[in-house]
Scaffold this motif. Structure first.
Motif, PDB file in Angstrom:
ATOM      1  N   VAL A 120     -38.340  18.026   7.317  1.00 10.51           N
ATOM      2  CA  VAL A 120     -37.365  17.417   7.273  1.00 10.51           C
ATOM      3  C   VAL A 120     -36.222  17.298   7.633  1.00 10.51           C
ATOM      4  O   VAL A 120     -35.527  18.405   6.787  1.00 10.51           O
ATOM      5  CB  VAL A 120     -38.247  16.103   7.175  1.00 10.51           C
ATOM      6  N   CYS A 121     -35.360  16.845   8.706  1.00 10.59           N
ATOM      7  CA  CYS A 121     -33.661  16.774   7.217  1.00 10.59           C
ATOM      8  C   CYS A 121     -32.805  15.754   7.681  1.00 10.59           C
ATOM      9  O   CYS A 121     -33.478  14.948   8.143  1.00 10.59           O
ATOM     10  CB  CYS A 121     -32.879  18.518   8.693  1.00 10.59           C
ATOM     11  N   TYR A 122     -32.024  15.386   6.802  1.00 15.93           N
ATOM     12  CA  TYR A 122     -31.353  14.320   6.775  1.00 15.93           C
ATOM     13  C   TYR A 122     -30.006  14.252   6.849  1.00 15.93           C
ATOM     14  O   TYR A 122     -29.999  15.189   6.718  1.00 15.93           O
ATOM     15  CB  TYR A 122     -31.538  14.119   4.907  1.00 15.93           C
ATOM     16  N   PRO A 123     -29.462  14.241   7.602  1.00 13.46           N
ATOM     17  CA  PRO A 123     -27.822  13.471   7.779  1.00 13.46           C
ATOM     18  C   PRO A 123     -27.098  13.685   6.723  1.00 13.46           C
ATOM     19  O   PRO A 123     -27.591  13.154   5.315  1.00 13.46           O
ATOM     20  CB  PRO A 123     -27.226  13.048   8.952  1.00 13.46           C
ATOM     21  N   SER A 124     -25.881  13.907   6.556  1.00 17.15           N
ATOM     22  CA  SER A 124     -24.917  14.458   5.414  1.00 17.15           C
ATOM     23  C   SER A 124     -24.210  13.436   5.285  1.00 17.15           C
ATOM     24  O   SER A 124     -23.512  12.902   4.443  1.00 17.15           O
ATOM     25  CB  SER A 124     -24.393  15.436   5.536  1.00 17.15           C
ATOM     26  N   GLY A 125     -23.804  12.519   5.878  1.00 15.80           N
ATOM     27  CA  GLY A 125     -23.043  11.260   6.299  1.00 15.80           C
ATOM     28  C   GLY A 125     -21.559  11.353   6.640  1.00 15.80           C
ATOM     29  O   GLY A 125     -20.976  10.864   7.363  1.00 15.80           O
ATOM     30  N   TRP A 155     -32.356  16.412  16.420  1.00 17.29           N
ATOM     31  CA  TRP A 155     -32.452  15.683  17.750  1.00 17.29           C
ATOM     32  C   TRP A 155     -33.534  14.402  16.626  1.00 17.29           C
ATOM     33  O   TRP A 155     -33.954  15.040  15.894  1.00 17.29           O
ATOM     34  CB  TRP A 155     -33.625  16.222  18.744  1.00 17.29           C
ATOM     35  N   TYR A 156     -34.016  13.157  16.898  1.00 19.14           N
ATOM     36  CA  TYR A 156     -34.059  11.804  16.071  1.00 19.14           C
ATOM     37  C   TYR A 156     -33.975  10.828  17.199  1.00 19.14           C
ATOM     38  O   TYR A 156     -34.269  11.070  18.767  1.00 19.14           O
ATOM     39  CB  TYR A 156     -32.921  11.059  14.994  1.00 19.14           C
ATOM     40  N   ARG A 157     -35.458  10.404  16.660  1.00 16.10           N
ATOM     41  CA  ARG A 157     -35.900   9.068  18.004  1.00 16.10           C
ATOM     42  C   ARG A 157     -36.280   8.042  17.546  1.00 16.10           C
ATOM     43  O   ARG A 157     -36.658   8.344  15.777  1.00 16.10           O
ATOM     44  CB  ARG A 157     -37.165   9.784  18.708  1.00 16.10           C
ATOM     45  N   GLN A 158     -35.956   6.618  17.681  1.00 19.58           N
ATOM     46  CA  GLN A 158     -35.872   5.874  17.211  1.00 19.58           C
ATOM     47  C   GLN A 158     -37.324   4.838  18.726  1.00 19.58           C
ATOM     48  O   GLN A 158     -36.748   4.426  19.454  1.00 19.58           O
ATOM     49  CB  GLN A 158     -35.334   4.750  16.827  1.00 19.58           C
ATOM     50  N   LYS A 212     -39.741   0.685  15.066  1.00 25.17           N
ATOM     51  CA  LYS A 212     -39.281   1.820  14.475  1.00 25.17           C
ATOM     52  C   LYS A 212     -38.094   2.146  13.616  1.00 25.17           C
ATOM     53  O   LYS A 212     -37.023   2.007  13.958  1.00 25.17           O
ATOM     54  CB  LYS A 212     -40.291   2.408  13.944  1.00 25.17           C
ATOM     55  N   GLU A 213     -38.872   2.164  12.057  1.00 23.31           N
ATOM     56  CA  GLU A 213     -37.055   3.042  11.715  1.00 23.31           C
ATOM     57  C   GLU A 213     -36.393   5.035  12.537  1.00 23.31           C
ATOM     58  O   GLU A 213     -38.205   5.327  13.115  1.00 23.31           O
ATOM     59  CB  GLU A 213     -37.343   3.463  10.906  1.00 23.31           C
ATOM     60  N   ARG A 214     -35.248   5.056  12.502  1.00 23.41           N
ATOM     61  CA  ARG A 214     -35.481   6.075  13.390  1.00 23.41           C
ATOM     62  C   ARG A 214     -35.712   6.986  12.461  1.00 23.41           C
ATOM     63  O   ARG A 214     -35.753   7.052  10.967  1.00 23.41           O
ATOM     64  CB  ARG A 214     -33.962   6.518  13.361  1.00 23.41           C
ATOM     65  N   GLU A 215     -36.197   7.950  13.086  1.00 24.65           N
ATOM     66  CA  GLU A 215     -36.741   9.664  12.459  1.00 24.65           C
ATOM     67  C   GLU A 215     -36.580  11.060  12.749  1.00 24.65           C
ATOM     68  O   GLU A 215     -36.131  10.440  13.849  1.00 24.65           O
ATOM     69  CB  GLU A 215     -39.274   9.523  12.722  1.00 24.65           C
ATOM     70  N   PHE A 216     -36.448  11.917  11.703  1.00 27.74           N
ATOM     71  CA  PHE A 216     -36.575  13.108  12.303  1.00 27.74           C
ATOM     72  C   PHE A 216     -37.355  13.850  13.414  1.00 27.74           C
ATOM     73  O   PHE A 216     -38.783  13.594  13.063  1.00 27.74           O
ATOM     74  CB  PHE A 216     -36.559  13.946  11.805  1.00 27.74           C
ATOM     75  N   VAL A 217     -36.973  14.393  14.186  1.00 28.70           N
ATOM     76  CA  VAL A 217     -37.876  14.878  15.251  1.00 28.70           C
ATOM     77  C   VAL A 217     -37.470  16.786  14.520  1.00 28.70           C
ATOM     78  O   VAL A 217     -38.639  17.040  14.758  1.00 28.70           O
ATOM     79  CB  VAL A 217     -37.705  14.769  16.335  1.00 28.70           C
ATOM     80  N   ALA A 218     -36.322  17.254  15.293  1.00 29.07           N
ATOM     81  CA  ALA A 218     -36.101  18.203  15.115  1.00 29.07           C
ATOM     82  C   ALA A 218     -34.652  19.023  15.391  1.00 29.07           C
ATOM     83  O   ALA A 218     -33.824  17.935  15.480  1.00 29.07           O
ATOM     84  CB  ALA A 218     -36.394  19.053  16.842  1.00 29.07           C
ATOM     85  N   ALA A 219     -34.378  20.488  14.634  1.00 31.73           N
ATOM     86  CA  ALA A 219     -33.057  20.290  14.130  1.00 31.73           C
ATOM     87  C   ALA A 219     -32.795  21.891  14.347  1.00 31.73           C
ATOM     88  O   ALA A 219     -34.047  23.000  14.256  1.00 31.73           O
ATOM     89  CB  ALA A 219     -33.136  20.530  12.942  1.00 31.73           C
ATOM     90  N   ILE A 220     -31.999  22.446  14.677  1.00 32.87           N
ATOM     91  CA  ILE A 220     -32.212  23.927  14.563  1.00 32.87           C
ATOM     92  C   ILE A 220     -30.132  23.674  14.204  1.00 32.87           C
ATOM     93  O   ILE A 220     -29.509  23.107  14.608  1.00 32.87           O
ATOM     94  CB  ILE A 220     -31.727  24.478  16.488  1.00 32.87           C
TER      95      ILE A 220
END
Length: 127
Positions: free
Chosen positions: A108-113, A36-39, A43-51
């Protein structure tokens, strides 16, 4: 590519709770790590949580730790974000992300693209 549809957003008072859902289709959901990300406005989109795909690893940004919980049900192809003790600072559009190989480190997690996004669901927290 996997298709994602978020739901569960809305208007809530500070201190309240919401549960977001993200339903996936089109690919094997259990292959994907989900985030989940939020914007927020301006503001820029930011990471919220990952599983992780298996559900055995989770990541949270510092500001939501202890308040938000991410979970998934692979049988239902759905990922959830339980949000408690909401504050006006949580107001944002929340986006679901599916990724086969995100880069996660620390909090934090970053999308792979090579990932997919939902259309977003608005969460508004009033003071």
């Amino acid at each position: 590519q996997v298709q994602l549809v978020e739901s569960g957003g809305g208007l809530v008072q500070a201190g309240g709770s919401l549960r977001l859902s993200c339903a996936a289709s089109g690919r094997t959901f259990s292959n994907y790590d989900m985030s989940w990300y939020r914007q927020a406005p301006g503001k820029e989109r930011e990471f919220v949580a990952a599983i992780a795909w298996s559900g055995d690893s989770t990541y949270y940004t510092d500001s939501v730790k202890g308040r938000f919980t991410i979970s998934r049900d692979n049988a239902k192809n759905t990922v959830y974000l339980q949000m408690n003790s909401l504050t006006p600072e949580d107001t944002a559009v929340y986006y679901c992300n599916a990724d086969l190989n995100p880069y996660c480190t620390g909090d934090v997690c970053y999308p792979s693209g090579y990932d997919s996004w939902g259309q977003g669901t608005q969460v508004t927290v009033s003071s």
